[in-house]
Design a protein around this motif. Structure first.
Motif, PDB file in Angstrom:
ATOM      1  N   HIS A 120       0.817  -1.213   0.000  1.00 13.18           N
ATOM      2  CA  HIS A 120       0.000   0.000   0.000  1.00 13.18           C
ATOM      3  C   HIS A 120       0.849   1.261   0.000  1.00 13.18           C
ATOM      4  O   HIS A 120       0.512   2.256   0.644  1.00 13.18           O
ATOM      5  N   THR A 121       1.945   1.215  -0.732  1.00 11.65           N
ATOM      6  CA  THR A 121       2.803   2.379  -0.933  1.00 11.65           C
ATOM      7  C   THR A 121       3.565   2.209  -2.232  1.00 11.65           C
ATOM      8  O   THR A 121       3.792   1.088  -2.671  1.00 11.65           O
TER       9      THR A 121
ATOM     10  N   THR B 161      -4.360  -0.978  -5.047  1.00 10.77           N
ATOM     11  CA  THR B 161      -3.323  -1.782  -4.404  1.00 10.77           C
ATOM     12  C   THR B 161      -2.253  -2.141  -5.418  1.00 10.77           C
ATOM     13  O   THR B 161      -2.563  -2.499  -6.552  1.00 10.77           O
TER      14      THR B 161
ATOM     15  N   VAL C  61      -2.909   4.781  -3.846  1.00 12.89           N
ATOM     16  CA  VAL C  61      -2.497   3.486  -3.302  1.00 12.89           C
ATOM     17  C   VAL C  61      -2.684   3.448  -1.784  1.00 12.89           C
ATOM     18  O   VAL C  61      -3.127   2.440  -1.237  1.00 12.89           O
ATOM     19  N   SER C  62      -2.356   4.524  -1.106  1.00 15.01           N
ATOM     20  CA  SER C  62      -2.439   4.485   0.354  1.00 15.01           C
ATOM     21  C   SER C  62      -3.858   4.718   0.874  1.00 15.01           C
ATOM     22  O   SER C  62      -4.254   4.120   1.872  1.00 15.01           O
ATOM     23  N   ASP C  63      -4.649   5.565   0.200  1.00 17.98           N
ATOM     24  CA  ASP C  63      -5.982   5.898   0.717  1.00 17.98           C
ATOM     25  C   ASP C  63      -7.121   5.622  -0.251  1.00 17.98           C
ATOM     26  O   ASP C  63      -8.268   5.527   0.166  1.00 17.98           O
TER      27      ASP C  63
END
Length: 154
Positions: free
Chosen positions: A62-63, A112, A106-108
């Protein structure tokens, strides 16, 4: 990475090819040249099959920040949308205007990134697997050379 077991296996294969070529062709220079050519080509073949020695690990991330801090061997990266559907890298990169926007997706944003990789702790098992198949190939080549010479002598 080539460590001593792999290097020994590759040298043995080059010797086996040169021995068999010398027995069949009866031309020493050509046989040595073939052995040299195989020693140059074998790393490319080994690299092509090395990722299949053991099943790779797939992990959602997730980054977008580089994660290869543990020396993992990343084989591929792919993305999925919030519904879980696989999307191409180009489609994902077209969603954002810049890196920060893509990172927030990707993070929020529910997107993914998935990494398919071989963990760093598989280095030595891979070395021994490659040593094994190259040594078996070398033994088969040398056995074929001995068989050829004995067949011709009879």
């Amino acid at each position: 990475m080539q460590l001593p077991p792999v290097l020994v296996g590759r040298v043995l294969v080059a010797f086996g090819v040169a021995a068999l070529a010398g027995a069949v062709l009866r031309r020493t220079v050509i046989a040595v040249g073939l052995g040299l050519a195989v020693s140059v080509a074998l790393p490319f073949l080994a690299y092509a099959v090395r990722s299949h020695y053991m099943a790779p690990v797939e992990e959602p991330v997730h980054t977008l920040a580089p994660l290869a801090l543990d020396d993992r061997w990343v084989l591929s990266v792919w993305f999925s949308d919030p519904a879980g559907n696989r999307i191409s890298e180009s489609d994902f990169y077209n969603l954002g205007r810049d890196y920060a926007n893509l990172q927030s997706l990707v993070s929020d944003g529910g997107y993914t990134m998935h990494q398919v990789y071989q963990p760093a702790d598989r280095l030595w098992p891979f070395q021994w697997i490659e040593f094994g198949w190259t040594t078996l190939l070398a033994v088969a080549l040398c056995a074929a050379a001995v068989w050829w010479v004995r067949r011709r002598a009879a």
